[in-house]
Write an enzyme that holds these catalytic residues in place. Sequence first.
Site, mmCIF file in Angstrom:
data_model
loop_
_atom_site.group_PDB
_atom_site.id
_atom_site.type_symbol
_atom_site.label_atom_id
_atom_site.label_comp_id
_atom_site.label_asym_id
_atom_site.label_seq_id
_atom_site.Cartn_x
_atom_site.Cartn_y
_atom_site.Cartn_z
ATOM 1 N N ASP A 28 -0.332 35.028 -82.883
ATOM 2 C CA ASP A 28 0.764 35.903 -83.320
ATOM 3 C C ASP A 28 2.013 35.108 -83.682
ATOM 4 O O ASP A 28 3.129 35.634 -83.610
ATOM 5 C CB ASP A 28 1.119 36.914 -82.214
ATOM 6 C CG ASP A 28 0.063 38.001 -82.057
ATOM 7 O OD1 ASP A 28 -0.902 38.023 -82.833
ATOM 8 O OD2 ASP A 28 0.223 38.837 -81.144
ATOM 9 N N ASP B 282 -4.030 41.937 -75.859
ATOM 10 C CA ASP B 282 -4.819 42.189 -77.063
ATOM 11 C C ASP B 282 -5.444 40.905 -77.622
ATOM 12 O O ASP B 282 -6.168 40.950 -78.617
ATOM 13 C CB ASP B 282 -3.975 42.898 -78.140
ATOM 14 C CG ASP B 282 -2.795 42.076 -78.630
ATOM 15 O OD1 ASP B 282 -2.070 41.511 -77.787
ATOM 16 O OD2 ASP B 282 -2.591 41.990 -79.861
ATOM 17 N N HIS B 283 -5.183 39.768 -76.965
ATOM 18 C CA HIS B 283 -5.786 38.496 -77.387
ATOM 19 C C HIS B 283 -6.736 37.906 -76.352
ATOM 20 O O HIS B 283 -7.519 37.019 -76.680
ATOM 21 C CB HIS B 283 -4.683 37.480 -77.733
ATOM 22 C CG HIS B 283 -3.872 37.918 -78.908
ATOM 23 N ND1 HIS B 283 -3.994 37.365 -80.154
ATOM 24 C CD2 HIS B 283 -2.964 38.919 -79.036
ATOM 25 C CE1 HIS B 283 -3.183 37.991 -80.995
ATOM 26 N NE2 HIS B 283 -2.547 38.940 -80.341
ATOM 27 N N HIS C 83 -1.066 37.572 -74.215
ATOM 28 C CA HIS C 83 -1.064 39.024 -74.428
ATOM 29 C C HIS C 83 -2.474 39.611 -74.344
ATOM 30 O O HIS C 83 -3.440 39.024 -74.841
ATOM 31 C CB HIS C 83 -0.438 39.360 -75.786
ATOM 32 C CG HIS C 83 1.054 39.195 -75.788
ATOM 33 N ND1 HIS C 83 1.783 39.033 -76.947
ATOM 34 C CD2 HIS C 83 1.953 39.160 -74.769
ATOM 35 C CE1 HIS C 83 3.072 38.917 -76.628
ATOM 36 N NE2 HIS C 83 3.194 38.982 -75.319
ATOM 37 N N HIS D 74 -2.441 32.905 -76.720
ATOM 38 C CA HIS D 74 -1.341 33.327 -75.851
ATOM 39 C C HIS D 74 -1.792 34.435 -74.915
ATOM 40 O O HIS D 74 -2.886 34.966 -75.060
ATOM 41 C CB HIS D 74 -0.089 33.703 -76.650
ATOM 42 C CG HIS D 74 -0.220 34.923 -77.512
ATOM 43 N ND1 HIS D 74 -1.064 35.006 -78.597
ATOM 44 C CD2 HIS D 74 0.414 36.128 -77.454
ATOM 45 C CE1 HIS D 74 -0.934 36.188 -79.177
ATOM 46 N NE2 HIS D 74 -0.052 36.900 -78.500
ATOM 47 N N HIS E 36 7.003 33.650 -80.228
ATOM 48 C CA HIS E 36 6.437 34.960 -79.896
ATOM 49 C C HIS E 36 6.317 35.072 -78.373
ATOM 50 O O HIS E 36 6.746 36.056 -77.773
ATOM 51 C CB HIS E 36 5.082 35.108 -80.570
ATOM 52 C CG HIS E 36 4.365 36.385 -80.283
ATOM 53 N ND1 HIS E 36 4.817 37.608 -80.709
ATOM 54 C CD2 HIS E 36 3.212 36.632 -79.598
ATOM 55 C CE1 HIS E 36 3.978 38.551 -80.301
ATOM 56 N NE2 HIS E 36 2.999 37.990 -79.634
ATOM 57 N N HIS F 148 -3.564 39.372 -86.463
ATOM 58 C CA HIS F 148 -3.465 40.798 -86.811
ATOM 59 C C HIS F 148 -3.550 41.012 -88.315
ATOM 60 O O HIS F 148 -3.175 40.147 -89.101
ATOM 61 C CB HIS F 148 -2.122 41.386 -86.337
ATOM 62 C CG HIS F 148 -2.010 41.513 -84.852
ATOM 63 N ND1 HIS F 148 -2.388 42.645 -84.166
ATOM 64 C CD2 HIS F 148 -1.577 40.642 -83.908
ATOM 65 C CE1 HIS F 148 -2.178 42.476 -82.867
ATOM 66 N NE2 HIS F 148 -1.688 41.259 -82.682
HETATM 67 FE FE FE Z 1 -1.134 40.414 -80.773
HETATM 68 ZN ZN ZN Z 2 0.973 38.791 -79.038
#
Ligand code: FE
Ligand code: ZN
Length: 256
Positions: free
Chosen positions: A131, A60-61, A58, A56, A114, A169
């Site tokens: 996530d 942080d990915h 985001h 996805h 998400h 995570h």
């Molecule tokens: Fe994340």
């Molecule tokens: Zn995420």
Amino acid sequence: MLPARLVPVPALADNYIWLLADDEGAAIVVDPGEAAPVERVLRRDGLALQAILLTHHHGDHIGGAAELAAASGAPVYAPRDPRIGLDARRVGDGECVVLEAPALDLDVLEVPGHTATHIAFFGNGVLFSGDTLFSVGCGRLFEGTPAQMLASLDRLAALPGDTLLCCGHEYTVANCAFAIGQEPGNAALAERAAQAANQRAAGQATVPVTLDVERATNPFLRIDAPELAMALGQGERVARFAELRRRKDDFRMPAR
Ligand code: FE
Ligand code: ZN
């Protein structure tokens, strides 16, 4: 066939970048939120990156994807979302990521909730869930409805029980603390909480974990279990799920 090597590479605050490699040193990574920790492992172990998979949009990915792709020439596989502004092969439901090395055949599953365009990758005994599904938890509903997320989780939960869950995570200990409050009579959950606490104390990851264990311990996969259904008010499934997610949103780890 299970891959020769499947390891979570810790990144950022509590992300895992999944690295899968065969015995010949061909590797893929999933959700590289940053490049440096991946580059360190590739260099240390003499691995060649063959593909980069994204679940996805985001940051942080995906934050390290462009740098890793430029350095390795590996193709990026990503959901159809313009917020992922990378040169990528776009994949969606019913499509597969097929690689010769490492030898992989991964189904793409669209799992909105998400985010609206979140995808998961499943195959070779492994599920990369991003996530959407965490161990003993699930992602926050930033863009989807409870009904969408529940349908996504139902789909993932229906995969074979020996599938290894590889999530985005390290949230398991806090997730267990919340889950025990919701389903205090669940012995498998108490056992999982103790195991996860020991793993973290020893500096180990709590994942991968099998979907069998998740079905026995993850409250978001257990809204039909009698104790939990009762605690959630016994309404429609979606209402019970929404109530559980709302409680988790409000949950704070007790200070130790
Ligand atoms: Fe994340
Ligand atoms: Zn995420």
